[in-house]
Design a protein around this motif. Sequence first.
Motif, PDB file in Angstrom:
ATOM      1  N   MET A   1      -0.981  11.564   3.039  1.00 53.46           N
ATOM      2  CA  MET A   1       0.329  11.168   3.570  1.00 53.46           C
ATOM      3  C   MET A   1       0.683  11.876   4.876  1.00 53.46           C
ATOM      4  O   MET A   1       1.387  11.319   5.722  1.00 53.46           O
ATOM      5  CB  MET A   1       1.421  11.445   2.528  1.00 53.46           C
ATOM      6  CG  MET A   1       1.636  12.910   2.211  1.00 53.46           C
ATOM      7  SD  MET A   1       2.653  13.106   0.720  1.00 53.46           S
ATOM      8  CE  MET A   1       4.188  13.646   1.445  1.00 53.46           C
ATOM      9  N   PHE A   2       0.150  13.088   5.055  1.00 54.84           N
ATOM     10  CA  PHE A   2       0.625  13.880   6.205  1.00 54.84           C
ATOM     11  C   PHE A   2       0.102  13.346   7.528  1.00 54.84           C
ATOM     12  O   PHE A   2       0.768  13.468   8.556  1.00 54.84           O
ATOM     13  CB  PHE A   2       0.293  15.355   5.985  1.00 54.84           C
ATOM     14  CG  PHE A   2       0.946  15.857   4.728  1.00 54.84           C
ATOM     15  CD1 PHE A   2       2.309  16.092   4.697  1.00 54.84           C
ATOM     16  CD2 PHE A   2       0.215  16.011   3.557  1.00 54.84           C
ATOM     17  CE1 PHE A   2       2.937  16.494   3.515  1.00 54.84           C
ATOM     18  CE2 PHE A   2       0.821  16.407   2.384  1.00 54.84           C
ATOM     19  CZ  PHE A   2       2.187  16.649   2.362  1.00 54.84           C
ATOM     20  N   THR A   3      -1.070  12.719   7.488  1.00 53.46           N
ATOM     21  CA  THR A   3      -1.571  12.109   8.723  1.00 53.46           C
ATOM     22  C   THR A   3      -0.675  10.915   9.094  1.00 53.46           C
ATOM     23  O   THR A   3      -0.403  10.669  10.272  1.00 53.46           O
ATOM     24  CB  THR A   3      -3.054  11.705   8.547  1.00 53.46           C
ATOM     25  OG1 THR A   3      -3.781  12.866   8.117  1.00 53.46           O
ATOM     26  CG2 THR A   3      -3.652  11.203   9.845  1.00 53.46           C
TER      27      THR A   3
ATOM     28  N   GLY B   1       7.834  13.992  -2.916  1.00 53.15           N
ATOM     29  CA  GLY B   1       9.125  14.441  -3.443  1.00 53.15           C
ATOM     30  C   GLY B   1       9.666  13.465  -4.485  1.00 53.15           C
ATOM     31  O   GLY B   1       9.104  12.383  -4.695  1.00 53.15           O
ATOM     32  N   PRO B   2      10.793  13.828  -5.123  1.00 55.41           N
ATOM     33  CA  PRO B   2      11.327  12.991  -6.208  1.00 55.41           C
ATOM     34  C   PRO B   2      11.811  11.615  -5.751  1.00 55.41           C
ATOM     35  O   PRO B   2      11.656  10.634  -6.486  1.00 55.41           O
ATOM     36  CB  PRO B   2      12.498  13.825  -6.759  1.00 55.41           C
ATOM     37  CG  PRO B   2      12.742  14.913  -5.775  1.00 55.41           C
ATOM     38  CD  PRO B   2      11.495  15.109  -4.983  1.00 55.41           C
ATOM     39  N   ARG B   3      12.361  11.517  -4.541  1.00 55.12           N
ATOM     40  CA  ARG B   3      12.828  10.187  -4.091  1.00 55.12           C
ATOM     41  C   ARG B   3      11.615   9.276  -3.852  1.00 55.12           C
ATOM     42  O   ARG B   3      11.637   8.092  -4.164  1.00 55.12           O
ATOM     43  CB  ARG B   3      13.658  10.312  -2.812  1.00 55.12           C
ATOM     44  CG  ARG B   3      15.077  10.839  -3.076  1.00 55.12           C
ATOM     45  CD  ARG B   3      15.998  10.543  -1.924  1.00 55.12           C
ATOM     46  NE  ARG B   3      15.607  11.290  -0.726  1.00 55.12           N
ATOM     47  CZ  ARG B   3      15.494  10.770   0.493  1.00 55.12           C
ATOM     48  NH1 ARG B   3      15.728   9.489   0.690  1.00 55.12           N
ATOM     49  NH2 ARG B   3      15.141  11.522   1.523  1.00 55.12           N
TER      50      ARG B   3
ATOM     51  N   LEU C   1       0.866  -1.180   0.000  1.00 50.58           N
ATOM     52  CA  LEU C   1       0.000   0.000   0.000  1.00 50.58           C
ATOM     53  C   LEU C   1       0.902   1.229   0.000  1.00 50.58           C
ATOM     54  O   LEU C   1       1.738   1.392   0.894  1.00 50.58           O
ATOM     55  CB  LEU C   1      -0.890  -0.014   1.241  1.00 50.58           C
ATOM     56  CG  LEU C   1      -1.877   1.151   1.338  1.00 50.58           C
ATOM     57  CD1 LEU C   1      -2.982   1.019   0.296  1.00 50.58           C
ATOM     58  CD2 LEU C   1      -2.518   1.206   2.717  1.00 50.58           C
ATOM     59  N   LEU C   2       0.753   2.052  -1.024  1.00 49.13           N
ATOM     60  CA  LEU C   2       1.562   3.266  -1.129  1.00 49.13           C
ATOM     61  C   LEU C   2       0.678   4.455  -0.782  1.00 49.13           C
ATOM     62  O   LEU C   2      -0.425   4.575  -1.317  1.00 49.13           O
ATOM     63  CB  LEU C   2       2.101   3.447  -2.557  1.00 49.13           C
ATOM     64  CG  LEU C   2       2.649   2.215  -3.284  1.00 49.13           C
ATOM     65  CD1 LEU C   2       3.159   2.606  -4.676  1.00 49.13           C
ATOM     66  CD2 LEU C   2       3.772   1.575  -2.493  1.00 49.13           C
ATOM     67  N   VAL C   3       1.138   5.322   0.085  1.00 46.08           N
ATOM     68  CA  VAL C   3       0.305   6.450   0.517  1.00 46.08           C
ATOM     69  C   VAL C   3       0.970   7.775   0.168  1.00 46.08           C
ATOM     70  O   VAL C   3       2.070   8.077   0.645  1.00 46.08           O
ATOM     71  CB  VAL C   3       0.043   6.389   2.040  1.00 46.08           C
ATOM     72  CG1 VAL C   3      -0.783   7.592   2.475  1.00 46.08           C
ATOM     73  CG2 VAL C   3      -0.681   5.099   2.412  1.00 46.08           C
TER      74      VAL C   3
ATOM     75  N   ASP D   1       3.576  -4.411   2.999  1.00 46.47           N
ATOM     76  CA  ASP D   1       4.495  -3.312   2.776  1.00 46.47           C
ATOM     77  C   ASP D   1       3.716  -2.001   2.713  1.00 46.47           C
ATOM     78  O   ASP D   1       3.090  -1.712   1.697  1.00 46.47           O
ATOM     79  CB  ASP D   1       5.175  -3.579   1.421  1.00 46.47           C
ATOM     80  CG  ASP D   1       6.601  -3.131   1.415  1.00 46.47           C
ATOM     81  OD1 ASP D   1       7.016  -2.518   2.405  1.00 46.47           O
ATOM     82  OD2 ASP D   1       7.275  -3.384   0.397  1.00 46.47           O
ATOM     83  N   LEU D   2       3.713  -1.236   3.798  1.00 48.20           N
ATOM     84  CA  LEU D   2       3.047   0.073   3.797  1.00 48.20           C
ATOM     85  C   LEU D   2       4.133   1.108   3.501  1.00 48.20           C
ATOM     86  O   LEU D   2       5.017   1.349   4.328  1.00 48.20           O
ATOM     87  CB  LEU D   2       2.408   0.319   5.164  1.00 48.20           C
ATOM     88  CG  LEU D   2       1.764   1.676   5.412  1.00 48.20           C
ATOM     89  CD1 LEU D   2       0.637   1.948   4.428  1.00 48.20           C
ATOM     90  CD2 LEU D   2       1.211   1.742   6.832  1.00 48.20           C
ATOM     91  N   VAL D   3       4.092   1.651   2.287  1.00 51.69           N
ATOM     92  CA  VAL D   3       5.198   2.516   1.854  1.00 51.69           C
ATOM     93  C   VAL D   3       4.787   3.978   2.004  1.00 51.69           C
ATOM     94  O   VAL D   3       3.839   4.436   1.366  1.00 51.69           O
ATOM     95  CB  VAL D   3       5.582   2.229   0.377  1.00 51.69           C
ATOM     96  CG1 VAL D   3       6.855   2.978   0.016  1.00 51.69           C
ATOM     97  CG2 VAL D   3       5.756   0.736   0.145  1.00 51.69           C
ATOM     98  N   LEU D   4       5.505   4.699   2.849  1.00 49.73           N
ATOM     99  CA  LEU D   4       5.198   6.112   3.101  1.00 49.73           C
ATOM    100  C   LEU D   4       6.260   7.001   2.458  1.00 49.73           C
ATOM    101  O   LEU D   4       7.410   6.580   2.285  1.00 49.73           O
ATOM    102  CB  LEU D   4       5.146   6.368   4.608  1.00 49.73           C
ATOM    103  CG  LEU D   4       4.073   5.582   5.351  1.00 49.73           C
ATOM    104  CD1 LEU D   4       4.149   5.853   6.848  1.00 49.73           C
ATOM    105  CD2 LEU D   4       2.684   5.936   4.810  1.00 49.73           C
ATOM    106  N   PRO D   5       5.903   8.226   2.128  1.00 51.17           N
ATOM    107  CA  PRO D   5       6.863   9.132   1.486  1.00 51.17           C
ATOM    108  C   PRO D   5       8.089   9.413   2.359  1.00 51.17           C
ATOM    109  O   PRO D   5       7.987   9.505   3.581  1.00 51.17           O
ATOM    110  CB  PRO D   5       6.043  10.413   1.286  1.00 51.17           C
ATOM    111  CG  PRO D   5       4.640   9.940   1.201  1.00 51.17           C
ATOM    112  CD  PRO D   5       4.555   8.806   2.178  1.00 51.17           C
ATOM    113  N   VAL D   6       9.220   9.533   1.689  1.00 50.46           N
ATOM    114  CA  VAL D   6      10.445   9.922   2.402  1.00 50.46           C
ATOM    115  C   VAL D   6      10.779  11.385   2.155  1.00 50.46           C
ATOM    116  O   VAL D   6      11.646  11.966   2.800  1.00 50.46           O
ATOM    117  CB  VAL D   6      11.644   9.033   1.981  1.00 50.46           C
ATOM    118  CG1 VAL D   6      11.445   7.612   2.495  1.00 50.46           C
ATOM    119  CG2 VAL D   6      11.825   9.032   0.451  1.00 50.46           C
TER     120      VAL D   6
END
Length: 410
Positions: A232-234, A311-313, A225-227, A269-274
């Motif tokens: 994303m901010f929560t 962001g880009p990453r 799951l990609l957020v 896999d819960l993928v959050l922004p870096v």
Amino acid sequence: MALRTLDTLPERVGGSLAGTRVIVRCDLNVPLRDGVITDDGRVRASLPTLKALIDQGARLVVCSHLGRPAGAPDAKYSLAPVAERLSELLGTPVAFATDTVGDSARETVAALGDGDVAVIENLRFNPGETSKDDAERDAFARELASLGDALVSDGFGVVHRKQASVYDLARLLPSVAGLLIATEVDVLDRLTENPERPYTVVLGGSKVSDKLGVIQHLLPRVDKLLVGGGMMFTFLAAQGHKVGASLLEKDQLDTVRGYMETARERGIDLVLPVDAVVAASFAADAEHVVADADALEDTAFGASGLGLDIGPRTAEAFADAIRSSTTVFWNGPMGVFEMPAFAAGTKAVAQALTEAKGLSVVGGGDSAAAVRQLGFSDDSFGHISTGGGASLEFLEGKKLPGLEVLGWEQ
Ligand SMILES: Nc1ncnc2c1ncn2[C@@H]1O[C@H](COP(=O)(O)OP(=O)(O)O)[C@@H](O)[C@H]1O
Ligand SMILES: O=C(OP(=O)(O)O)[C@H](O)COP(=O)(O)O
């Protein structure tokens, strides 16, 4: 049980649709900027059903909501520009009633000849449409029902709402699903039954409180799951990061921590922004910089900085995850794609979906608008669903009032 389909409508009204007043509940909730439609995908998606009914000589009373007005007329949510667009796309005149169930609607409907089309004003200008009170909803549905002899329900984007025109009205008149709902259900059902793995769901957008709840039920069904997007901010705040003036559902922090725990326990896999693009203000020409997810307030804008894109990453990591999946469902733009400075994340995700090897589905009015605005053609994706919240709730296996009432059982 299966959906009651459009081809069964004539027999439900005594043999022929000629001269029959058919209310068609569409989802014509299109994005508008300064009164101009920026993406007419939902109007186009409603055409096959409307044309089929016109060809059979039905008198069409088309209705829809637009936006979220407060239960009273509000010019900026008028369906007038949508009726105009519909007329252009159908290539025939379309009458427009300036109210929903009042004098204008009654007169406009009474003047319809066989094969004619009228659009009535925004359903949500009436408090009964969205009321939580069954009696109030029923009363409004009865007023609507007096405008027609049958209902074709085709607003897939709204089938998860227990609202008067979606649910109550279908119990008052002979009712069937339109061609759009039938197609949507067919594709999404395949995705729910047995998605080929790895199965990734990507979530973003701004209807954060609506869609957070979906995560709990989706988590056990997916591999990743990609957020991104406003949601994303929560999650970042739940990780302990400061998020400045970005969209934040403070009262959901514990719930979101619970999702993170569930994901850990189940090996999902819960993928959050870096990283994120942080702007000085909510404006197309706002100054902006890229900041790491744990340093969103360490920019020149301090605590007033707004996260308006991944962001880009993060975009790269999301694109990799999507490309290595066999089934992908995406709802909700990764950023404020309407402003070019904050569209890169959404574009990267859309591009990756076009490169995914299996079935890729984009769902949601704004998500569909985003991919088109960013230059992708509809056939670059396996399916573009007209419903965001509706398709998510379908995928989580939830009973949807607007489908159940048409005979559907999951
Ligand atoms: N970080 C963000 N902050 C504010 N709004 C955002 C952010 N990311 C995305 N959005 C907005 O989300 C909106 C779409 O959200 P939503 O209605 O949930 O999607 P959909 O209609 O596809 O289901 C877009 O108008 C976009 O500008
Ligand atoms: O735009 C819609 O849904 P979506 O943003 O989830 O795709 C539908 O028209 C439903 O609108 P609503 O979420 O105001 O009930």
